[in-house]
Structures are given as structure tokens and as C-alpha cells.
Design an enzyme around this catalytic site. Sequence first.
Site, PDB file in Angstrom:
ATOM      1  N   ARG A  26       0.533  -1.239  -0.362  1.00 51.65           N
ATOM      2  CA  ARG A  26       0.285  -0.011  -0.081  1.00 51.65           C
ATOM      3  C   ARG A  26       1.133   1.369  -0.183  1.00 51.65           C
ATOM      4  O   ARG A  26       1.038   2.491  -1.252  1.00 51.65           O
ATOM      5  CB  ARG A  26      -1.238   0.238   0.907  1.00 51.65           C
ATOM      6  CG  ARG A  26      -2.028   1.006   1.343  1.00 51.65           C
ATOM      7  CD  ARG A  26      -3.471   0.762   1.990  1.00 51.65           C
ATOM      8  NE  ARG A  26      -3.340   0.602   3.320  1.00 51.65           N
ATOM      9  CZ  ARG A  26      -3.831   0.461   4.010  1.00 51.65           C
ATOM     10  NH1 ARG A  26      -4.467   0.280   3.426  1.00 51.65           N
ATOM     11  NH2 ARG A  26      -3.833   1.124   5.497  1.00 51.65           N
ATOM     12  N   HIS A  72      -8.486  -3.419  -7.368  1.00 49.94           N
ATOM     13  CA  HIS A  72      -7.809  -2.528  -5.921  1.00 49.94           C
ATOM     14  C   HIS A  72      -8.868  -2.215  -5.396  1.00 49.94           C
ATOM     15  O   HIS A  72     -10.457  -1.441  -5.123  1.00 49.94           O
ATOM     16  CB  HIS A  72      -7.593  -1.139  -6.983  1.00 49.94           C
ATOM     17  CG  HIS A  72      -6.544  -0.548  -5.393  1.00 49.94           C
ATOM     18  ND1 HIS A  72      -5.765  -1.437  -4.840  1.00 49.94           N
ATOM     19  CD2 HIS A  72      -7.300   0.509  -4.559  1.00 49.94           C
ATOM     20  CE1 HIS A  72      -5.523   0.029  -4.662  1.00 49.94           C
ATOM     21  NE2 HIS A  72      -6.288   0.348  -3.852  1.00 49.94           N
ATOM     22  N   TYR A 117     -16.982  14.395 -13.734  1.00 50.10           N
ATOM     23  CA  TYR A 117     -17.549  15.523 -14.419  1.00 50.10           C
ATOM     24  C   TYR A 117     -15.408  14.971 -15.087  1.00 50.10           C
ATOM     25  O   TYR A 117     -15.139  15.981 -16.257  1.00 50.10           O
ATOM     26  CB  TYR A 117     -16.984  16.616 -13.219  1.00 50.10           C
ATOM     27  CG  TYR A 117     -18.531  16.767 -13.116  1.00 50.10           C
ATOM     28  CD1 TYR A 117     -19.580  16.903 -13.425  1.00 50.10           C
ATOM     29  CD2 TYR A 117     -18.959  16.940 -11.709  1.00 50.10           C
ATOM     30  CE1 TYR A 117     -20.709  17.113 -12.611  1.00 50.10           C
ATOM     31  CE2 TYR A 117     -19.266  17.106 -11.254  1.00 50.10           C
ATOM     32  CZ  TYR A 117     -20.681  17.366 -11.214  1.00 50.10           C
ATOM     33  OH  TYR A 117     -22.118  17.327 -10.269  1.00 50.10           O
TER      34      TYR A 117
END
Length: 740
Positions: A26, A72, A117
Amino acid sequence: MGEKLALQDYTEKAYLDYSMYVILDRALPNIGDGLKPVQRRIIYAMSELGLSAASKHKKSARTVGDVLGKFHPHGDSACYEAMVLMAQPFSYRYPLVDGQGNWGSSDDPKSFAAMRYTESRLTPYAKVLLQELGQGTVDWNPNFDGTLSEPALLPARLPNILLNGGSGIAVGMATDIPPHNLREVVSACLHLLDHPDADLEEVCEFIQGPDYPTAAEIITPREDLMAMYEKGGGSVRMRARWEKEGSDVIITDLPYQTSGSKVLEQIAQQMRAKKLPMVSDLRDESDHENPTRLVVTPRSNRVDIAQLMLHLFASTDLERSYRVNMNMIGTDGRPRVRNLRETLVEWLSFRRDTVTKRLEWRLAKVLDRLHILEGLLVAYLNIDEVIEIIRTEDEPKPVMMARFNISEIQAEAILNIRLRNLAKLEEFTLRAEQDELEDERDYLEGLLGSPELLSDLIRTELREDAETYGDDRRSPLKQREAAQQIDQAALMPSEPITVVLSKMGWIRAAKGHEIDAESLSYKTGDSFCDSAYGRSNQQVVLMDSTGRSYSLPAHALPSARGQGDPLSSHFTPPANALFEKALMCPDKQYLLMASTMGYGFVCQFDGLISRTKTGKAIVTLAKGAKLLDPSPIASVENGYIAAVTSAGYLLVVNVAEIPQLARGKGNKIINIPAAKLKAGEESVVSVVALAADAKLIIHVGKKHKAISGEELQEYVAERGKRGKMLPKGYQNVTRLEAQT
């Protein structure tokens, strides 16, 4: 029955497993491709979606969905933030994601639009990580549900670990790798390929220092950068760039990840606090053409601009320090802090392995194809017999294998030939392909058999990539004067003021020295206690009834037009302590501190200044003793100290006999019989310091008497004596005063 395990053993194992997961899967980047797992998965998922630099942009939500659904299984916002970071040219030195839409600004990196967006695709630079992916260069692992495979690493053609750097916090360890310039890093790699024994100093001839995605200056001295690269840890200091435009100062480039609006707020805060009187105006003129343009207008042409900027560097984010901790997961799968040379050497070893795997994979493909071509050419030489076998035999494959001594793969290839490919010209094509592949086979075998030729290939590819993706250094390395805050006392206007203290502990300041402090208005039940004359750029020292001192800057005191501020809002004195004295003097002024018990010592004014709310213990007062008004001393070499008791005894001693102490009880100045002291029948009323040629004024109510010359000498004796009785009518002394 389930397995039983002691809670201690279970928690220890569980926490160890968790910490290893955080460290390896990680938070820390891998030396090979310089990526953390989430970044690697985003880049791979985008390449699988066909989002190369040449394709059209696609909605970011599509990419994030693919990353979460396939590789993931974590939060979408964290994944999208990791993607945004790789797309921000002010965050990444060589961005991996090409974004369209609002991806945040250097002023506010978190102001990016939601993923529904924005649109994205990979940058051309991302090809460096993905170009060799399908060429047998990396190991593949099953994804979280075992339905797909994902690359354990990406086959980076450049040391991305140094180019883009990275930061992360794991369990018990963290990483902060600064970004570097591509051309410089490649030059260092080429030098190490030519000179494998080159030391760190030689490597640092090519890599002078980090290169952040901002044009602000790196001002860390070279020897500090060398030490940082040698240890794999340290810090880098960056300073904003500025230029003069007329009388204005224009700040054009800010340190890495510094917000212009925050810098403006920090400067404005100092202006509001009257800590920057030499600045009259502040503007933000940043726009699309000038992403950073902060304007600071000095009050006049007489302002020392260089001094002002050094102050701003020291007191705002215009200068920042960045931690460096080159902690990364190595090719052995273990996290470790590496120095610069170790990092490059290990990456070159990774690159050599990757290129070797790529060449072996290609060689295997070439050999397979040559094997098939051999079989096809056998078929073309015996085409009629082949056709006959195919037409007549139920199982033509084993018959052909036996007849022509070919393998099963070759036989299968012959059986798959289309009729149209039986044309005579096809044989020439196959022979041409065979010649070409044989040349390639010889070339590949030559490369794999020679470490020198392999190094040449790596060298050539590094040069090509440096030519394609390299650019000039952005963060210039400069030697600069150390930043230093301007002394606030020097900044403050020096105006005469009178500080007024009330009996209930309220304080205020009036301009000028002609103030009648006693006639000011006070709160009901409150009245005048003490006043001090000084200047607005000095400190005010307050003494309480226990002998502790406290200090405040005079310029920060409220105006005498109001009632002032309670000192209890600034300090926390001992219980039942009252503020009794206010003092203002030059820092090195000597003062006589004395008590009603007849003890005293000499100290300097700056020794009374306290930085804490609880003050500083200065005068040790015995039970029943009170602090007398501190008296300024002109000289500690010559002069006198006069002390008078309530019984009318006056003693004048040489000032040199009084000890100089930082704090304490002091020595006995004048002697009062112990019985009288104990009964409270006699005490010291006043002490005063006299210059050698000064007069001593004795005040008794409204009348007074001046003593000097021979008359004064009659009272001079050794310290600690009883003193001499004053004449009748002047024994009930109110106070002593020195007159020059």
C-alpha cells in the site's frame, strides 16, 4: 472444536500481518517502476481500456470503476485521488495521466472536480512503464478474486522511482523520495554503465539535486545535498523566486505544494498585527498566463527589499523545508532506505533483468516461428505428396510426421495452410522470412551471450528515452543568504508612552509622558497603582506581591482611552498575588531590587523579562516582607545606595558593595534589630540609587530636604550597618529621591 490461540499471540500476528500488508502492498513504492500498488493498477487498467496518449479521453469514473472492480477492492475516492495526483503537473514532475476538466490548481490541489465530470487518458511518458508489458518481462499475479491477472511490476524503461519520487506513511516506516530531472538521472545511469565502480561523488556530478515541478529555488548547500544522497535521508529547502518591478516585489514561483492564498494570508496576518509596517499593500494578480504572481508593495523607496524578503522567507511559506527519506521496496521484496548510488545500481540491475527477459521472450518466439517455417518449407518441397496424404489419410498428421520427420507443431502448421497460400510466390516469402528471423536469432543470441552488448542496448534505449521525454531542470540550485526574521522591536515605531497599572490589575498605555495617570477614569472600586514611562517598542515588566516578574510588549497594550485589559487574561500568577509595580527601561539598565526587610541586590532589566504566563521568580520575599520600588542605577562601579527605615535611620552605602544576582533574596543593605522586624515595629520605607555627584531628596509628607556633599558623607557606612538617625522633623520619611 476451533483452534485456540492466546489473545497476545493472535493480536501480535494480526498486527504484524497488517503492518506487512501496509508496507508492501500500500504505502511504499517499488524500486523497479517507482509505483505503489494503487498507482500501478490505475496505469495498467487505463492501458487495458486502450487509453493511450493517442486515444480519446474517457470519463475518469470509468477508469476508477475498472480499477476497483478488477484489481483494487478499496474506496473510490482514495483511488481517484491517487489518479488526480498523477495528473497534476504541479504535483508530479512527469505526470502519468493526461486529464481533461478540473484537476485542481497549485493554489488548492484538492479543488479537483468529481470523477464523473473529468476525463483522462495516459500521457506519452506512461509508455515508458507499459511499452514492454506484453513481452514476457514481468511476473503476473492473480487479482483479488482470482478471475484476472495483473502485473506484479511494470517494466519501466527509466528509473521512475527517482523521476517522480513519492511519499507515503506505512506502519513504523515512511517514505519521502524527491523528484529528479530525467536527463540528469539518465546521464548518471549511463555513467554507472560505463564505470560500475563510480562512487557517489561522481554520480552527484550528474545529479546535482532534486528537481521539483516548480521553478522555485533549491537553496540547500551542496554539502548537505551530498550528505542527504549518501545517507538516503535528510531535508531539502526551497525558496520562492521574486523580482522587482518598479517599487513592487513580484513573487513568481512558490515552493513545491505551497498555496499562494495561504502565503498571502500569512503576510496579511503580520500586517494586521502591525508586524510589517514597511509593507503597504498586498495583491494576488495570478491568472492563466501567470499562474503565480503575488505583489507586495513596500511603504516607501527607503525600505530594504532584500531584508524584507529575508524576513518573509523566515516567517511564511515562501521558504519551506522538505523531508527526504529514500525508503523503497527493493528487487528482493524488502523495504530499506537506500542512498542515491545504491538506488541507481539496483535499478540498473532490474533493468538488465527486464531487458534479458524481453530478449529471451523474443528469442523463444523467433525460434518457434523458425521451427514452423522449417516444417512449411518441407511441405512446399513435397507439396504433391502432402496433398495426397491429406486427401487419402483419415489421420494425416501422424502420417506426415513419420514421412517427413517433422514435429506435431510443424504438422499442425502444414494442415492449417490455406489453399491460396500454395502459390509459388509464397515459398519465396517464407524463405525471406526465414532469413530475416535467422538474422534476428543470431543478433538476440549475441546480445544474451555478451554482457557488454547487453549494456550497449540498455545504454541506447536510455538515450532514446532521454531524448524523447527529457526536459531542462525546473528547480534551479542556488546559494542564498539564510532567511532571518526582522527584530520586531526594530520594526515598531518608537514613540513615548506611559503605561498605567491599576490596583485591581488592569493595564493600559497612553501616548506621551505628560499623562496624569491618577486622574484617569477607573472601574468602580478600582484606582491608580503604578505607572511607567518608556517607548512603544520596549517591553513592560510587571512585578507582583510575591516577587515574580511578567512581561508584555508595550505596543500590544490597549489605549488609555478605555479601561484597559485585565492582566489575568495574560498571566496566571500565584493565588492571592497582586500586581504592584510596572517597569520600563533599556534592556541593559541596572536596577536595585530591595525588600522592606532591608535586603537587596542588583540585576539587569532584561533579566526580568519572562516568556511564560506563570512569570519568573526574581525576588525572594520573607514572610511579611514587601517589594520596594525598583531603582535604576547609573553605574555599578561608583555611586551610592541610600536606604531609610520607618524609624528614621538613614544609611548610604557604596553601590559596589551590593551583589549582582539574577534572582534571590540579596544581601542585607541596612540593619534593623530582629525583634523590631519581627514585631513589625520597623521596616525599610524606601531605597534609592544615587550617582556619585547626585543629591538625595528626603520626602516627609509635603515637605522635603536635600542632602549632598559632606552632609551626605555623614550617613555613608559599610553595608549592613544600622545607619544614622535623621534630624528631628525628618524622621517620618515617605520616600527617597535622587536628583542629579
